[in-house]
Structure formats: structure tokens, C-alpha cells
Design a protein around this motif. Sequence first.
Motif, PDB file in Angstrom:
ATOM      1  N   CYS A 148      -9.437  -1.806   7.107  1.00  0.00           N
ATOM      2  CA  CYS A 148      -8.175  -1.144   7.437  1.00  0.00           C
ATOM      3  C   CYS A 148      -7.447  -0.692   6.180  1.00  0.00           C
ATOM      4  N   SER A 149      -7.485  -1.533   5.156  1.00  0.00           N
ATOM      5  CA  SER A 149      -6.851  -1.166   3.900  1.00  0.00           C
ATOM      6  C   SER A 149      -7.484   0.100   3.334  1.00  0.00           C
ATOM      7  N   GLY A 150      -8.821   0.147   3.328  1.00  0.00           N
ATOM      8  CA  GLY A 150      -9.517   1.340   2.834  1.00  0.00           C
ATOM      9  C   GLY A 150      -9.157   2.559   3.663  1.00  0.00           C
ATOM     10  N   TRP A 151      -9.072   2.343   4.965  1.00  0.00           N
ATOM     11  CA  TRP A 151      -8.802   3.455   5.877  1.00  0.00           C
ATOM     12  C   TRP A 151      -7.402   4.028   5.639  1.00  0.00           C
ATOM     13  N   VAL A 152      -6.390   3.185   5.557  1.00  0.00           N
ATOM     14  CA  VAL A 152      -5.025   3.710   5.376  1.00  0.00           C
ATOM     15  C   VAL A 152      -4.793   4.177   3.936  1.00  0.00           C
ATOM     16  N   PHE A 153      -5.460   3.514   2.982  1.00  0.00           N
ATOM     17  CA  PHE A 153      -5.265   3.918   1.582  1.00  0.00           C
ATOM     18  C   PHE A 153      -5.897   5.298   1.347  1.00  0.00           C
TER      19      PHE A 153
ATOM     20  N   ILE B  26       0.890  -1.171   0.000  1.00  0.00           N
ATOM     21  CA  ILE B  26       0.000   0.000   0.000  1.00  0.00           C
ATOM     22  C   ILE B  26       0.920   1.209   0.000  1.00  0.00           C
ATOM     23  N   ASP B  27       1.068   1.851  -1.132  1.00  0.00           N
ATOM     24  CA  ASP B  27       2.151   2.828  -1.234  1.00  0.00           C
ATOM     25  C   ASP B  27       1.879   3.817  -2.367  1.00  0.00           C
TER      26      ASP B  27
ATOM     27  N   VAL C 249      -0.378   8.587  -8.546  1.00  0.00           N
ATOM     28  CA  VAL C 249      -0.871   7.211  -8.658  1.00  0.00           C
ATOM     29  C   VAL C 249      -0.489   6.446  -7.395  1.00  0.00           C
ATOM     30  N   TYR C 250      -1.493   5.846  -6.771  1.00  0.00           N
ATOM     31  CA  TYR C 250      -1.298   5.131  -5.512  1.00  0.00           C
ATOM     32  C   TYR C 250      -1.661   3.664  -5.717  1.00  0.00           C
ATOM     33  N   LEU C 251      -0.920   2.815  -5.028  1.00  0.00           N
ATOM     34  CA  LEU C 251      -1.017   1.378  -5.287  1.00  0.00           C
ATOM     35  C   LEU C 251      -1.491   0.637  -4.040  1.00  0.00           C
ATOM     36  N   ASN C 252      -2.482  -0.224  -4.215  1.00  0.00           N
ATOM     37  CA  ASN C 252      -3.002  -1.067  -3.138  1.00  0.00           C
ATOM     38  C   ASN C 252      -3.140  -2.459  -3.736  1.00  0.00           C
ATOM     39  N   CYS C 253      -2.226  -3.367  -3.378  1.00  0.00           N
ATOM     40  CA  CYS C 253      -2.234  -4.667  -4.057  1.00  0.00           C
ATOM     41  C   CYS C 253      -1.479  -5.708  -3.228  1.00  0.00           C
TER      42      CYS C 253
ATOM     43  N   GLU D 175       1.320   5.606   9.349  1.00  0.00           N
ATOM     44  CA  GLU D 175       2.178   4.743  10.170  1.00  0.00           C
ATOM     45  C   GLU D 175       1.817   3.263   9.979  1.00  0.00           C
ATOM     46  N   LEU D 176       0.504   2.990   9.834  1.00  0.00           N
ATOM     47  CA  LEU D 176       0.056   1.596   9.752  1.00  0.00           C
ATOM     48  C   LEU D 176       0.448   0.902   8.450  1.00  0.00           C
ATOM     49  N   ASN D 177       0.622   1.667   7.368  1.00  0.00           N
ATOM     50  CA  ASN D 177       1.034   1.009   6.118  1.00  0.00           C
ATOM     51  C   ASN D 177       2.448   1.388   5.683  1.00  0.00           C
ATOM     52  N   ALA D 178       3.188   2.046   6.597  1.00  0.00           N
ATOM     53  CA  ALA D 178       4.539   2.485   6.226  1.00  0.00           C
ATOM     54  C   ALA D 178       5.429   1.307   5.838  1.00  0.00           C
ATOM     55  N   ASP D 179       5.268   0.180   6.532  1.00  0.00           N
ATOM     56  CA  ASP D 179       6.131  -0.971   6.230  1.00  0.00           C
ATOM     57  C   ASP D 179       5.703  -1.728   4.979  1.00  0.00           C
ATOM     58  N   PHE D 180       4.460  -1.497   4.537  1.00  0.00           N
ATOM     59  CA  PHE D 180       3.967  -2.211   3.350  1.00  0.00           C
ATOM     60  C   PHE D 180       4.346  -1.453   2.078  1.00  0.00           C
ATOM     61  N   ASN D 181       5.598  -1.008   2.017  1.00  0.00           N
ATOM     62  CA  ASN D 181       6.003  -0.186   0.878  1.00  0.00           C
ATOM     63  C   ASN D 181       6.581  -1.054  -0.237  1.00  0.00           C
ATOM     64  N   LEU D 182       6.675  -0.437  -1.388  1.00  0.00           N
ATOM     65  CA  LEU D 182       7.185  -1.136  -2.566  1.00  0.00           C
ATOM     66  C   LEU D 182       8.703  -1.269  -2.512  1.00  0.00           C
ATOM     67  N   GLU D 183       9.325  -0.342  -1.803  1.00  0.00           N
ATOM     68  CA  GLU D 183      10.786  -0.305  -1.725  1.00  0.00           C
ATOM     69  C   GLU D 183      11.376  -1.500  -1.000  1.00  0.00           C
ATOM     70  N   ARG D 184      10.552  -2.175  -0.174  1.00  0.00           N
ATOM     71  CA  ARG D 184      11.115  -3.195   0.710  1.00  0.00           C
ATOM     72  C   ARG D 184      11.770  -4.332  -0.061  1.00  0.00           C
ATOM     73  N   PHE D 185      11.372  -4.511  -1.323  1.00  0.00           N
ATOM     74  CA  PHE D 185      11.984  -5.581  -2.106  1.00  0.00           C
ATOM     75  C   PHE D 185      13.382  -5.185  -2.585  1.00  0.00           C
ATOM     76  N   HIS D 186      13.737  -3.922  -2.373  1.00  0.00           N
ATOM     77  CA  HIS D 186      15.101  -3.485  -2.669  1.00  0.00           C
ATOM     78  C   HIS D 186      15.900  -3.159  -1.401  1.00  0.00           C
TER      79      HIS D 186
END
Lengths: 90, 418
Positions: free
Chosen positions: B374-379, B350-351, B358-362, B390-401
Motif C-alpha cells: 500500500c505504501s508503494g502504491w500511494v507513494f 507519506i508526503d 522531493v517526496y518523503l516516505n518514512c 486520499e489514502l495517505n492524505a492524513d499521513f502528512n508532515l503538517e499534522r505535527f503543526h
Amino acid sequence: MLEIKCPYCGKRSQNEFSYGGDGNIKRPPLGEEINTKDWDDFVYFRDNPRGKHTELWHHASGCRQWFKASRDTATHEIFATCKMNEDFNV
Amino acid sequence: MQKYSIFSLVKNALTNHQDWEVAWKDPEPKKEYDVVIVGGGGHGLATAYYLAKEHGITNVAILEKGWIGGGNVGRNTTILRSNYMFDANSHFYEYGMKLWETLSQELNYNVMYSPRGIINLAHSDAQMNAYARRGNSMRLNGIDAVLLGRDELKKMIPFADFSDTCRFPIHGGLMQPRGGTARHDAVAWGYARQADSMGVDIIQNCEVTGFDVVDGKVSGVQTSRGNIKTKKVGLCVAGSTTLLADMLNMRLPIEAHVLQACVSEPVKPLLDQVVTFGAGHFYCSQSDKGEMVMGGDLDGYNSYAQRGNMPMIQHVLTGGLAVFPNFSRLKMLRTWGGIMDMSMDGSPIIDKTHVDGVYLNCGWCYGGFKAIPCSGWVFAHTIAKNEVHELNADFNLERFHTGRIIDEKGVGPKPWIG
């Protein structure tokens, strides 16, 4: 039930096979300095098309050979299979 | 908007139920919106609702290529839980559980939230130790967790196979008492009705075919019903995420896979909880209608077809019969499949993206349904404020790098079992 043609054994039921995923991933070459982004791409990023997909299968409960398949991810039609060192004849 | 209550029910009964207002309208798309949400499933509808309610952004369109609730929100097994060990998952899903608890009142729509408890079965001392550890982690994060022994479980599910000679003898289990189920369709319809009443346009049969991007910023979307201008687009299209990401030249750590589920014929009340038999790739709950709702693993090869194949159904039910032998004479009512976004660490994304606006939720893998509120709320927060919560900070796209992947199951970058 998919019917998959093993290039070594011929057509067999899906139950005999296990899946190996995207067949186009290339491991970064050995013995060279690889940047981390290339490693990340190799480990985490895949082709994910809707349609024709090149993928690996393993005849796990048969001859135990790995091979390549060209399959449609929307219709599940298998266009062709070939040995790992061959190219599809399609 | 008409409020649903016992009084409105009685009043409408007197007029033979002919005068109910429509639950949501069927508007023509406008030329421009403040925010466009792509995907009218649970996540998209919830996002639009929280954009309107929490952030006052009501000039919003939801574009759905089929009909709302026709995708995974109508194809899941309706399970709610927050029994995770990692902090990022615990905090996120527990916030979601709190939203579930009051959702029916908040939406004025009965989502039939049923905190019946979810039990994960354990079959060895080592697994009991692992469950004790997970339960302790949950409790440290304020989540309810109870470690159950074999005798306690025998009282709860006496019909399970408790023999010593079976392949996976039941040693005990971990239970989250507040976990449970909710009515999936009601969640979609409840969010849709409230979002619509606050001014959100729900546009069905409208497929997004492209994006207008100028200098790295989004300026509109192209659809099968004309072009729509907007400065912000939220993607909530689990199952089709890669297809839209391709239009934005975005390569994602996601594979599409089909996951099947099935229900039996309805029978009298038998199973009070949700029971998962992970060793046998099987889980089950009983719906309010009496059907056994059962599910298991992915079919195991990339698929965009919303239907599966018999070998996996057979595999799942074989596992099911191992734990619940008395299910053997149940007749199957129907089976179905849905397309999962399988992310490479099993956790969602969620990032923001590389395109401004453009925002991504997937990447919801097996667990998108419980995440809807919760997804709707943070998105909605991420879109409205242009920054992650804060709740979706760790669910970022960058984490795979960066290496900060959230691999709860510890299975590595392979989304299927083969």
C-alpha cells in the motif's frame, strides 16, 4: 549490555537505568507568549544524529537521579556522563 | 521476462537449473532519470513497481547503498494485519491487505501469503471492552474482526498459560482472521524482478551523498557512483531518513531506534496463528520452517546500529515464557536488529516536502513490512501526480503543526518505553 557511569554512583549495568531521550531540548520559557510552532518543535522535534548524541538517563533502580550522557548512536560508546547542572569534560 | 510456473520449473529441471534468466539486472547508473527512488527496500521497490505499472513511468532508478532487501525488509517478523481503530490507518492498511491477497499472482512470485489470523490477548474486563470497541471500529470499516472468549482461545492455543494465578490471566482476545504472515525476502525479490522487467534500473552499492537543489527545486542527486540528474526523488530509507533529511535542511519528528527479533530452532507445527501478548511485550508466530519467530519492544535508546543488546532480548523472552511456558527449552537460533524510524505519533509520513520534487516516505515505526504494497502504491501516486492520494492524505508532515496527529496507541510523543 551497556555499562553506564552514573555521576553519583559510578559504573553500573544498563539494567538499572531508564532512558530520557534528546538532552538538548529546551522547554519554551515560562510566563511568556509562545507561538504554536515553538511549542510543536518542543513537543515533537528531536535531534536524531548518527554519531555523538547528548541524551538524558535516569538511574531509576539506583540513586534515582537524572543525568546527561554523551553517547555514540552508531557504536553505542559512551564518551562521558555528567550531572544535569554540569557540562561534559570532553 | 521468463514466467515462473510449474512448466518452467520442469523445463529447467531438465537442464539442471543452469539456464534460468537472472531475476534482475545489475545496470550502470544512467546520467538522467525521470524518477529516482532512494532506498532499495520493500517500500522503494514497491514504489518503483507501481510507478511503472500504474503510471507508466519506467525511466526510474532505485539507488541502494547496500544490497536490495538487506535492511528492514529482511529484518522484520513478517506480520500482516489491518487491525487498527482510526479511519486513516484502517483505510490505508485494509487497502494494503487487499493487495497482499493477490500479490503472489500479480508478481508471478510466491510471497507465501498466509492468512493464519492474528490474535491480541486480553487480560482484564476493561481490556476486553477496549478490544470490543476496536473490533467494532474495524468491522464498521469493512475489516474482519472476531472477539474471542477464553474457552475459544483455549482450543486455539491450548499450550498457553490459562491458569488463574498467573500475573496476566488470559480473559480473551481480539482476532483478525485475515491477518497473518508473508515471506519477507520474496516480497523484495518479487517487486524487484517485476520492476526490473518493466525497465526500472536497480542500482546497488550506490550511496546518496547529497542533493542538487536549485531555487527550491531538486535537479539531481549526488551518489558514490556519480551524479544523476532527475526532477523527482522519492525517499524510502526508513532507519536513515534523518541522515538524508539533514542534507535537505529538513527537521523531522523522527528518532532512530533499534528493534530486535529472534527465532528459535525449528520444531514441529505448534502455533497456528500470530499471537501478541502486549502485556508482556511479546509476540510470536511459527515460520513454515518451524522456527518460533519472536519479537517485542525497542531497546529503548536512540540507535543507528543494526544490532541490539541482551537486556531487551531477555525481557522479551521472559514475557514470552510467561504466556507460553512450554517454550522454555527451545534453543535460540539467532537474534538480529533493525533500525526503526520512530515517528512521534506512531504513524507514518507519506508526503511532499518543502523541496519541489522531493517526496518523503518514512516513520514506519514497528509496522513497515505489512505496509509495503500500500505504501508503494500511494507513494507512486504521490510522486507521479505530484499530489497525495486520499489514502495517505492524513499521513502528512503538517499534522505535527496542525494538531491532527494519528496517535493510535495514545502514548504521546515518546517512541520508547522506559
